[in-house]
Every structure is written in structure tokens, then in C-alpha cells.
Design a protein around this motif. Sequence first.
Motif, short mmCIF file in Angstrom:
data_model
loop_
_atom_site.label_atom_id
_atom_site.label_comp_id
_atom_site.label_asym_id
_atom_site.label_seq_id
_atom_site.Cartn_x
_atom_site.Cartn_y
_atom_site.Cartn_z
N ALA A 130 67.06 34.83 39.51
CA ALA A 130 66.81 34.36 38.16
C ALA A 130 66.28 32.92 38.18
O ALA A 130 65.33 32.58 37.46
N VAL A 131 66.88 32.10 39.05
CA VAL A 131 66.43 30.71 39.15
C VAL A 131 64.98 30.66 39.65
O VAL A 131 64.14 29.93 39.12
N ALA A 132 64.71 31.48 40.67
CA ALA A 132 63.34 31.52 41.19
C ALA A 132 62.36 31.93 40.10
O ALA A 132 61.25 31.41 40.00
N LEU A 133 62.81 32.85 39.28
CA LEU A 133 61.98 33.35 38.18
C LEU A 133 61.69 32.22 37.19
O LEU A 133 60.54 32.01 36.78
N ILE A 134 62.74 31.46 36.85
CA ILE A 134 62.56 30.36 35.90
C ILE A 134 61.62 29.32 36.49
O ILE A 134 60.73 28.78 35.82
N GLY A 135 61.79 29.07 37.79
CA GLY A 135 60.97 28.06 38.45
C GLY A 135 59.48 28.33 38.34
O GLY A 135 58.67 27.40 38.32
N THR A 136 59.09 29.62 38.26
CA THR A 136 57.66 29.91 38.21
C THR A 136 57.03 29.46 36.89
O THR A 136 55.82 29.36 36.80
N PHE A 137 57.86 29.20 35.88
CA PHE A 137 57.31 28.74 34.60
C PHE A 137 57.13 27.23 34.58
O PHE A 137 56.57 26.68 33.64
N LEU A 138 57.63 26.56 35.64
CA LEU A 138 57.47 25.10 35.71
C LEU A 138 56.27 24.78 36.59
O LEU A 138 55.78 25.62 37.33
N ALA A 139 55.84 23.53 36.51
CA ALA A 139 54.71 23.11 37.35
C ALA A 139 55.17 23.02 38.79
O ALA A 139 56.28 22.57 39.08
N TRP A 140 54.32 23.46 39.75
CA TRP A 140 54.69 23.40 41.16
C TRP A 140 54.04 22.21 41.85
O TRP A 140 54.49 21.79 42.90
N THR A 141 52.93 21.75 41.28
CA THR A 141 52.27 20.59 41.89
C THR A 141 51.58 19.80 40.79
O THR A 141 51.47 20.26 39.65
N TRP A 142 51.11 18.58 41.14
CA TRP A 142 50.62 17.69 40.08
C TRP A 142 49.11 17.79 39.88
O TRP A 142 48.58 17.36 38.87
N THR A 143 48.41 18.35 40.86
CA THR A 143 46.95 18.34 40.73
C THR A 143 46.38 19.75 40.83
O THR A 143 46.97 20.60 41.47
N ASP A 144 45.27 19.96 40.18
CA ASP A 144 44.66 21.29 40.29
C ASP A 144 43.70 21.36 41.47
O ASP A 144 42.85 22.24 41.54
N GLU A 145 43.86 20.42 42.42
CA GLU A 145 43.06 20.53 43.65
C GLU A 145 43.49 21.74 44.46
O GLU A 145 42.70 22.36 45.16
N PHE A 146 44.80 22.04 44.38
CA PHE A 146 45.25 23.27 45.03
C PHE A 146 44.80 24.43 44.18
O PHE A 146 45.02 24.44 42.97
N PRO A 147 44.14 25.43 44.79
CA PRO A 147 43.55 26.49 43.96
C PRO A 147 44.59 27.25 43.13
O PRO A 147 45.74 27.38 43.55
N GLY A 148 44.18 27.70 41.98
CA GLY A 148 45.05 28.51 41.14
C GLY A 148 45.72 27.75 40.02
O GLY A 148 46.37 28.33 39.17
N ASN A 149 45.56 26.44 40.00
CA ASN A 149 46.13 25.59 38.96
C ASN A 149 47.61 25.87 38.70
O ASN A 149 47.98 26.60 37.79
N LEU A 150 48.45 25.29 39.55
CA LEU A 150 49.90 25.48 39.42
C LEU A 150 50.54 24.34 38.66
O LEU A 150 51.72 24.04 38.82
N THR A 151 49.75 23.63 37.84
CA THR A 151 50.27 22.42 37.20
C THR A 151 50.80 22.67 35.81
O THR A 151 51.44 21.82 35.22
#
Lengths: 290, 609
Positions: free
Chosen positions: B41-62
Motif C-alpha cells: 500500500a505504501v509503495a502504491l501511495i509512493g507512485t503518486f508522489l514525485a520521484w525526481t526533480w527534473t524531467d531530464e529522466f525520461p517519462g516525467n516522474l516529477t
Amino acid sequence: MTTTTTTATATTVLDASGVTMRFGGLTAVRDVDLTVNTGEIVGLIGPNGAGKTTFFNCLTGLYVPTEGKVAYKGTVLPPKPHLVTQAGIARTFQNIRLFANMTVLENVLVGRHTRTKEGLWSALLRLPGFKKAEEESRARAMELLEFTGLAAKADHLARNLPYGEQRKLEIARALASEPGLLLLDEPTAGMNPQETRAAEELIFAIRDKGIAVLVIEHDIRFIMNLCDRVAVLVQGEKIVEGPAEVVQADERVIAAYLGTPFEGAPGEAEAAEVEAAEADAQSSTEGDDK
Amino acid sequence: MTTDIPMDKSNDTTKVSTAPATPIIPLPQAAARALTVAGSAVALIGTFLAWTWTDEFPGNLTVTGYPGGLQVLTLVGSVLTLLFALSGYGIPGLRWLTPGGKNSPVLLAALGVFGTTGYAMGAISQELGGLVNLEPGAWVSGIGALVALIGALGLPVDQPYDAGDPTPNLWGRIRHSLTAPEPARAKDLPSWAEILIIAAGFGVGLYVFAYGIGTEYSELFIGFLILTAFGFTAVTRAGLLKRLSHLTAKHRNVAMAAAFVAAICFPFTQTNDQFALIGANILIFATVALGLNVVVGLAGLLDLGYVAFLGVGAYAAALVSGSPQSSIGVEFPFWAAVLTGAAASLIFGVVIGAPTLRLRGDYLAIVTLGFGEIFRITMNNLNGNSGPDVTNGSNGIPNIPDLEIFGFNLGLPHDVLGTELTRSGNYYLLMLLCTAIVVLVFRRSAESRIGRAWVAIREDETAATAMGINGFRLKLLAFALGASLAGLAGTVQAHVSYSVTPEQYQFAGSVPPNSAFLLAAVILGGMGTISGPLIGAALLYLIPAKLQFMAEYQLLLFGIALMLLMRFRPEGLVADRRKQLEFHETGQLDVPEDKPLPEGATGVAKAGA
């Protein structure tokens, strides 16, 4: 000559005359004549290495005999195994050669190959005759499995059958090609007495269907019970042929299996002399040890 | 005699009562399950938060509140873990999820989440330079995944250890905790419900496949591979796949139709022409692999030059395509071109097969390898210098025009039901038709007198001929049929790739349809099956196409993968029952139930005894 006396009226199914098979300098089978008539069970015996299986292979087209000819119901057989089977001779193998990773039913269906005609187009386009032929084949195969007592195991893989049943399946597969003559190569090798009895019953039942049987076997009791006629092969040559009792009593057969006393065989006097000498030698060696 | 059988059965059932296996991490069961649920459940919630600060990493995880790219994979994985774990509580609506193993699917799914999340975190910090680039969301998901994994490792093991080896070492225990018992037979549902389940199953399959092809960067594809590998195994261990395959076996024609419909839907899910082209190429590769399966899988003839038949079909189609560079300069309609290609391959197959099929085993393999190379070199030499000018030598035949069938130009995009079907989409559908034909041919020929004769030849050629099978003729038939199927695929391939050159048809190369890869697809997928070569070909095409960065090591990795496969799963990914029994000694456990005999059907042998 014995053949003509025992079954004068019966028609000849198999007529092998002058069959000779040479491998280079080795003559494995030398000038063997053999006939099998309808409704007969003929035994072929001989010591190991006598050329029985080689002779079988010559009959079934696996080998092309160097000399001589093999005729089935009057027509000379072509030297191709599949044509021999098509003509009406089916066989089993000494060391079981089933299609191990096919089911029991499929094994028997493969045996039906020559008696069905559906080709690739018929299978691909599912032509009208296809389904009918397939169902007929299945029905016929199941009949044979019931005949040999394997019907309950139709969906098992052949490799999972116990040994005795694998032998039976090989016979069922051979029967599927609707032969007039069945060649059995040591059908009871490795079987216990009960299984051997059952095999005997099975072979009689096959004979009663009107199929002639030629059987290679080492178990003399089995041969004596089963066969109308026995031929003995020794070092590639047929030395005697006749009813089982006659063959059993024949000196040449006994000689082939047990050996003959060599010339100047030791008499009793010599034997006693040897024994005395041995006892003497033993006591003298014991004396040396001290 | 008959009393023996039930006794054996009862022995089998009582044998199971051996020492229960302990979990890898000793935890109370309730705590372990709670940990797993909470972690995922925690892992699931985490996916709704930003994982990194820049969209240089492909896929825009910000973006917070909207998962993207690798986050979606973690999301799917943790939902799967959560569902399996909750099903373990025996919640009524979820119990159908785990008819087989109860806890091993949880562990596998948790491993999948941990793998994808861990890979994502690693990839982010490696590409952006350090762990500092991770935003809290990534840590939340990562820690959640780890907790879920620890919890899953503490769950009781589904199967007790074998009686022979009651205390395996740690590695043995981990491997054992991933195994699961077979599911019990399902109750029969009404047939419409079963058909719906089949449709849903294929729908999910299509979605996963389309997602895999549509991954736009290699990080996402690797994450996808990790998650699918674990997720697929989890679903298998849960017994769901067994249930589904039971249903598809029951409604075979429905299942075939569903698979076909799912495959038709694929180009409509792709907006990018490039991905539809991958789909078309996979189909070409898979179709040829399936054709090879007739030769290798059924008849057991190891053919190492099979790609030559694809080449013959392609060259024949190119010559009659109306290409300005074609030395013939005629333009056949498509149906005639297909017939020409298939017929040319058929003749080539017979010409090569007639002398070579008298050989057996390794000798045949070497000779076919030689003939495959002879084809390529001949095409190179028919260039006007070293031979007559037929094929333009190494330049091949370029500018093959697009097909036009019934006024429908396959080269142009078309609007179908509001979605655009691109050029590759058109060819994909045409190729799908070929695949369907080949599947049909394979299935029908395998289940006939001819197919049985092929298998008999593969099993024991001497015994087969003694049963009245004309070995040479049937082997030639298998060879010729396989060749014409490849030729059929070749005619479409020529148009899809615009040009044919000799270099496309070699023994081993970097672009999949070559002899080595075709054989690998058959073996990887499972010899003698229909779905095996299709799956094998899809994997072998997709992985190199998606992971361009490892192109240099492709053959090395490919070799390692094949060796591992042969060690751990020699029967291939999709195994028919025969192969499974052939490679794994399961004793008598796998044999079907004895059928009750009809009345009075006692064998002669029994009656006599």
C-alpha cells in the motif's frame, strides 16, 4: 518336406528361399528357406548370434538380402520396409521400439498409416472423407487396444507403460496395419512366467484371427506350447525344421545349444587319474608352505 | 490386478504429509501478511508522489498525483501484490485469484515491485548523478516495496519440502518458496461466462503486449520486462494460467478466435507507425518460426538454413512486384505474387530436400546450413558480373512498390472506425492473415495421419518405416510444406521492407529473421507447439529492438540466455505435455486418470490369464 506333410492344403503366406545375407566377409545368414502357411505359428530358434534377427530384417526389407528372395502370398516383396508392411507383413522389435513420446492410442494410429489414404490436402482442407477416416481409424485402434487389454491406458504416453504392456502395445501397433503375417522378435524377453502365459494367450488369439505368426524366442517351453512348427538356425544356417517335439529331441539342436563332447573326451579312468594328481599337487603345495 | 490401482493412488495422497516448510524469514503469519499489505500500500501511495526533480529522466516522474512511466509499473505491481495478499486473508470476492499457490504469488509479485522500483531508483540516480536526485516519493515507494518483500518472505511456504530432502540450504529454500501446488479443477461455469473469461484473458494479454511494444525508452522497457517476468510467474503460480489454459483447451475454436481478434486490435492501439512496424516484423518472424516448427518440431529435421526459403519467397515476390530495378519487370497482382513466392520456395525446398533428406541428424543439419549459405552467395553473384544479372547482387532489389488489394492501397494511412491505420498497420493486418493461415496449416496437419507420421519419424525412424511410413517421402513433404510457408511470409516481407538484399538472409546476424534466431525462437518458445514459436519470436525480436544500447553484446547475451534456458527449462517456455514428461522425470504422477472400461471390454490377455 515337413511343411508339405503338416499342412498340405493351406496356402503359403511367406515363402523365403535361399536367403543369404553377407556383411563384408561375414555371412550372417546362409541360404535359408522358410515357409509359413495361413493359420500357422512358426517358431524360429537358435543360439545367440545365430542370425535370427538378421533373417527377420531380411524378411521385412530392413536389409536387402545378398541372395535369395522373399515372397508374400506369391508376390516377391520389394526391399523397402514400408512397402513390405503395406504388402501385409508387420513386425515387432527385439528391443522395444515404440514411439515413446506419443500416447498409446497415437502409437496404434501410426500403425494404421498404410491402411488409410488421407493425404496432406485432405487434412488441411478437412475434405469430406477426412473426419470419417479419422474416426474409423480411432475406432479400429481402440478395438485393438481392447483386444490387447490396453484400452484403459489409451491416453498414457507409451514411455510410461510398464514393460509387459509396452510389449503388448508393440503387438497392437503391428496388428493395426492389418497384416496377414506377424513377425514377433522375442516377444517374451524379460517377462515373468505369468506375463509369458498371457503373451501366449494373446498370440493364440492373433492366430485365431487368421493371422500367421512367425516368432523368434529363446524360451523353449514357450515355443513348445505355442508353435506348430519350429525351425532352428545355427550360425546362419537352418539345420532342422519340424514339429516342436522332433526338434527338441534332435541331436544337432542339442549340440548347438549345449555343445558336443570333443574327440578323445576324458573317460572315467582319466578323470580319476586327474583327480588323484590334483589331490597330490595340493598336498605338496601345502607341504611347501610349511 | 485392478485392486492395485486404487492402492497406488492412496499412497500418492498420503505421501504429502512430510515436515512443513518454514518461511525464509521467521515471522508470525499475521504479522507477515500485515507487513506485506502495508508495504505494498505504501509503495502504491509512493507512485503518486514525485520521484525526481527534473524531467531530464525520461517519462516525467516529477508530477505529484499523476503517476507516469516507471511509476505506472510500480503501481500495477503493487496493486497485484495487494490483491494476492488480500486474497490470502480469504476475503470472499478475492479468493478466486489464488486457486493454486496462496503465498508464492505474493512473494513473486513483491519481488517484481521491488525489482522495478529498485531498478527505477538505480536508473534515476545513475543517469542524473547520485541519490540526491531522488525525491521523497521514490524513497516512499522503495521502502514500501522492501517492507512488502520482507513481509512476503515471512509468509508460510505453500508446499512442504520433498521427503527426500527435508532441509535444503538457503538457496534451495528460496527456490522452494517460489513453487506452488497445482490448482484444483474449477467448477464448470456457464459457457458464456467461460468465453468471457477467455476474452478477458486475451484482452489483458494484448494490452500487456501492446504496452511492451509501445514503451518509448529502454528504461521503461527494462522495468516492463522485470515486472512482466515476475508478474507472469506470479499469475502462473497462483494457478490462474492453468485455469485459463484449461478453459482454452475446452473452447479451442473460441480461444483461437479470441487470440486472432486480440491480434487484429493491436494496430489500433498504436498511434506511432514505428511501433506498428515492430508488430509487423514480429509477425513475419513468428510466422516463419512457426513454419520452421513444422520441420523441426514435428518431423524432427534440424534445418539450419531455413531462412533461405524466406529469401526465395521474398526474391520471387520482389521480381514480380513491378519494381523498376527488377530484372523481369512484370507486375503481378498480389494473389499471383503470393502463389509465385510460395511455389518458388516449394520447388527450392524439394530441390534441396531430395538429396539432403537421405541424411539423418547432425549430417542433415550441416548440409542444410551449407545450402542456406549457398542461397545467399548465389543471390550475391547473380549481379551481371559473376553471373547473369537477375538480382542486382549485393544491392538487392529496392523500390518495391506498395501493394494494392481491391483498390485498397496498403502504403497509405486509412481511417478505420475513427482510428488511423498506418502503412505498417496495414501490412501488419495482411501479415496477420498469413500467420492465421500458417497456424491453421500447422494445427490441421499436426492433427492428422500425416502429422502423426512426422512425429513417429522424429521419435524412431526405423520403427516408423517398419510401420509402413515412407520416411523419405514424408520428410520431403514436411520440408516442402515448411519451405512454402516461409515463402508465403517472404512475399509479404519483401513489401514491408521495401527492398530485398542477400544480407537479410544469413545464418546468424543482428536482425532477427535469420536461421539461428528462427531456430532459437522455436526452441525458446517450445518445439511442436503453436503458441511457443509465436512467443519466442516476439521476445527475440522485441528485446533487441527495444534495447538498442546492448546491440554489441546481443549475441553474447543471447547465447547466455539460451544456455540458462536449456539448463532450467529445456522444454521451452510453452511446453506440450509430451516435452514436459520427456525432460522432467515426474514418475507416474502426470499420467491421466484411467478411463473406466465399457462393460465386457476385458482384454483377451486378462481373460486368458
